[in-house]
Write a protein that holds these residues in place. Structure first.
Motif, PDB file in Angstrom:
ATOM      1  N   TYR A   9       0.809  -1.040  -0.090  1.00 53.67           N
ATOM      2  CA  TYR A   9      -0.052  -0.034   0.018  1.00 53.67           C
ATOM      3  C   TYR A   9       0.894   1.300  -0.084  1.00 53.67           C
ATOM      4  O   TYR A   9       1.516   1.484   1.023  1.00 53.67           O
ATOM      5  CB  TYR A   9      -0.959  -0.055   1.349  1.00 53.67           C
ATOM      6  CG  TYR A   9      -1.964   0.961   1.365  1.00 53.67           C
ATOM      7  CD1 TYR A   9      -3.261   0.794   1.256  1.00 53.67           C
ATOM      8  CD2 TYR A   9      -1.711   2.243   1.875  1.00 53.67           C
ATOM      9  CE1 TYR A   9      -4.274   1.470   1.417  1.00 53.67           C
ATOM     10  CE2 TYR A   9      -2.598   3.093   2.224  1.00 53.67           C
ATOM     11  CZ  TYR A   9      -3.977   2.674   1.667  1.00 53.67           C
ATOM     12  OH  TYR A   9      -5.055   3.652   1.964  1.00 53.67           O
ATOM     13  N   ALA A  10       1.116   1.829  -1.136  1.00 51.57           N
ATOM     14  CA  ALA A  10       1.764   3.168  -1.218  1.00 51.57           C
ATOM     15  C   ALA A  10       1.199   4.341  -1.663  1.00 51.57           C
ATOM     16  O   ALA A  10       0.859   4.196  -2.860  1.00 51.57           O
ATOM     17  CB  ALA A  10       2.930   2.433  -2.243  1.00 51.57           C
ATOM     18  N   LEU A  11       1.284   5.548  -1.006  1.00 49.63           N
ATOM     19  CA  LEU A  11       0.446   6.595  -1.185  1.00 49.63           C
ATOM     20  C   LEU A  11       1.597   7.803  -1.954  1.00 49.63           C
ATOM     21  O   LEU A  11       2.553   7.896  -1.019  1.00 49.63           O
ATOM     22  CB  LEU A  11      -0.190   6.920  -0.050  1.00 49.63           C
ATOM     23  CG  LEU A  11      -0.985   8.486  -0.388  1.00 49.63           C
ATOM     24  CD1 LEU A  11      -1.913   8.462  -1.551  1.00 49.63           C
ATOM     25  CD2 LEU A  11      -1.716   8.803   0.914  1.00 49.63           C
ATOM     26  N   ASP A  12       1.406   8.279  -2.920  1.00 49.07           N
ATOM     27  CA  ASP A  12       2.259   9.146  -3.091  1.00 49.07           C
ATOM     28  C   ASP A  12       1.642  10.612  -3.030  1.00 49.07           C
ATOM     29  O   ASP A  12       0.196  11.034  -3.400  1.00 49.07           O
ATOM     30  CB  ASP A  12       2.317   9.442  -4.915  1.00 49.07           C
ATOM     31  CG  ASP A  12       3.217  10.567  -5.309  1.00 49.07           C
ATOM     32  OD1 ASP A  12       3.190  11.486  -4.668  1.00 49.07           O
ATOM     33  OD2 ASP A  12       3.557  10.380  -6.418  1.00 49.07           O
ATOM     34  N   GLY A  13       2.264  11.201  -1.939  1.00 48.56           N
ATOM     35  CA  GLY A  13       1.595  12.267  -1.145  1.00 48.56           C
ATOM     36  C   GLY A  13       1.267  13.519  -1.788  1.00 48.56           C
ATOM     37  O   GLY A  13       0.538  14.511  -1.804  1.00 48.56           O
ATOM     38  N   THR A  14       2.086  13.624  -2.845  1.00 45.83           N
ATOM     39  CA  THR A  14       2.089  14.763  -3.950  1.00 45.83           C
ATOM     40  C   THR A  14       1.198  14.766  -4.994  1.00 45.83           C
ATOM     41  O   THR A  14       0.236  15.984  -5.126  1.00 45.83           O
ATOM     42  CB  THR A  14       3.540  14.990  -4.839  1.00 45.83           C
ATOM     43  OG1 THR A  14       4.755  14.943  -3.877  1.00 45.83           O
ATOM     44  CG2 THR A  14       3.468  16.054  -5.482  1.00 45.83           C
ATOM     45  N   SER A  15       0.720  13.567  -5.346  1.00 45.41           N
ATOM     46  CA  SER A  15      -0.079  13.584  -6.646  1.00 45.41           C
ATOM     47  C   SER A  15      -1.493  12.986  -5.912  1.00 45.41           C
ATOM     48  O   SER A  15      -2.537  13.189  -6.764  1.00 45.41           O
ATOM     49  CB  SER A  15       0.176  12.428  -7.477  1.00 45.41           C
ATOM     50  OG  SER A  15       0.394  11.232  -7.045  1.00 45.41           O
ATOM     51  N   LEU A 203      -7.494  13.234 -12.368  1.00 40.85           N
ATOM     52  CA  LEU A 203      -7.411  13.805 -10.843  1.00 40.85           C
ATOM     53  C   LEU A 203      -7.319  15.579 -11.229  1.00 40.85           C
ATOM     54  O   LEU A 203      -7.475  16.249 -10.141  1.00 40.85           O
ATOM     55  CB  LEU A 203      -6.332  13.358 -10.142  1.00 40.85           C
ATOM     56  CG  LEU A 203      -6.361  11.943  -9.698  1.00 40.85           C
ATOM     57  CD1 LEU A 203      -5.341  11.751  -8.809  1.00 40.85           C
ATOM     58  CD2 LEU A 203      -7.877  11.787  -9.111  1.00 40.85           C
ATOM     59  N   THR A 204      -7.196  15.989 -12.233  1.00 39.91           N
ATOM     60  CA  THR A 204      -7.346  17.643 -12.792  1.00 39.91           C
ATOM     61  C   THR A 204      -8.836  17.980 -12.730  1.00 39.91           C
ATOM     62  O   THR A 204      -9.195  19.156 -12.703  1.00 39.91           O
ATOM     63  CB  THR A 204      -6.734  17.829 -13.886  1.00 39.91           C
ATOM     64  OG1 THR A 204      -7.284  17.156 -14.971  1.00 39.91           O
ATOM     65  CG2 THR A 204      -5.212  17.331 -13.881  1.00 39.91           C
TER      66      THR A 204
END
Length: 262
Positions: A9-15, A203-204
């Motif tokens: 489970y890996a979340l990219d906090g930026t995107s 996501l935009t």
């Protein structure tokens, strides 16, 4: 964040993109009861986490997304435990299908049986060139139990869906693309970057509108809901939102919109 036995489970906090990776490489990521529970809990955590804006679901290694169910575990089922296993799988996969946050399956290698069902529960599917799809349950004296009979028939022609489920045949990625089972086929090395780029474009957009599009499309296949009424209700809700005011104002002012999801 919870710890999971059979997935990463890996979340990219930026995107805001969460990558969930099925991680049983010695079993070609085959689904057992514990993995189904991990998927269910991971999806619930993702839905509850405001930092998660979109999800990519994939498998570890280069050979398989999910090669199917764990046959050793399946062999011990009876009528009672079999029903419960199907229901638990369906519950977990419905969390994916009904998620207001977009979910893309990055299908690397085999997506057979429960793996194909898992991919079909996602909102979109991108396949690597070496991907293979199939519902071979009839070879075991079974049928798809995690929603496969329903979703495959929704995604492709009824006759072809029946053929694949009744023969248990596998199809290659290019055939899956032709049938409409997958959205795109890309080289294996480009699979995750392509999915990240596709999800990044989504996501935009206005988060509320994105979630409501997903809900309305699902309503089209739900016999207990009226799809057109669901659409009208969702349209009305959008018209009362801050995102609607921001989107229309930004368009008229010829500037990028800054959506907040409300």
């Amino acid at each position: 964040m919870a710890l999971f036995e059979n997935l990463l489970y890996a979340l990219d906090g930026t995107s805001g993109i969460l990558t969930i990776t099925l991680n049983r490489p010695t079993k070609l990521n085959a689904l057992n009861a514990a993995t189904i529970e991990d998927i269910r809990h991971a999806m619930q955590e993702a839905l509850d986490d405001a930092q998660v804006r979109g999800i990519i679901l994939t498998g570890s290694g280069e050979k398989a997304f999910v090669a199917g169910a764990d046959i050793a575990e399946l062999a011990g089922l009876n009528e009672i435990t079999g029903r419960r296993a199907a229901e638990r799988g369906q519950e977990a996969f419905c969390l994916i299908e009904e998620s207001p946050k977009p979910v893309i399956a990055a299908v690397n290698g085999f997506a057979l049986g429960g793996g194909c069902e898992l991919a079909m529960a996602c909102h979109m599917r991108v396949a690597s060139e070496n991907a293979r799809f199939g519902q071979p349950e009839v070879n075991l004296g079974l049928i798809p139990g995690y929603g496969g009979t329903q979703r495959l028939t929704q995604l492709i022609d009824k006759g072809k869906a029946l053929e694949l489920m009744l023969t248990g045949d596998q199809i290659k990625a290019d055939e899956a693309l032709r049938l409409g089972l997958v959205n795109h086929v890309v080289p294996a090395a480009e699979l995750l970057p392509f999915c990240q780029q596709l999800l990044g474009r989504i996501l935009t957009k206005a988060p509320l509108a994105v979630g409501l599009v997903i809900d309305c499309v699902n309503a089209a296949f739900d016999q207990e809901r009226h799809g057109f009424q669901a659409e009208a209700n969702a349209f009305s809700r959008c018209c009362g939102s801050e995102d609607f005011r921001e989107g229309t104002t930004a368009f008229l002012e010829k500037r990028p919109a800054v959506f907040k999801g409300n």
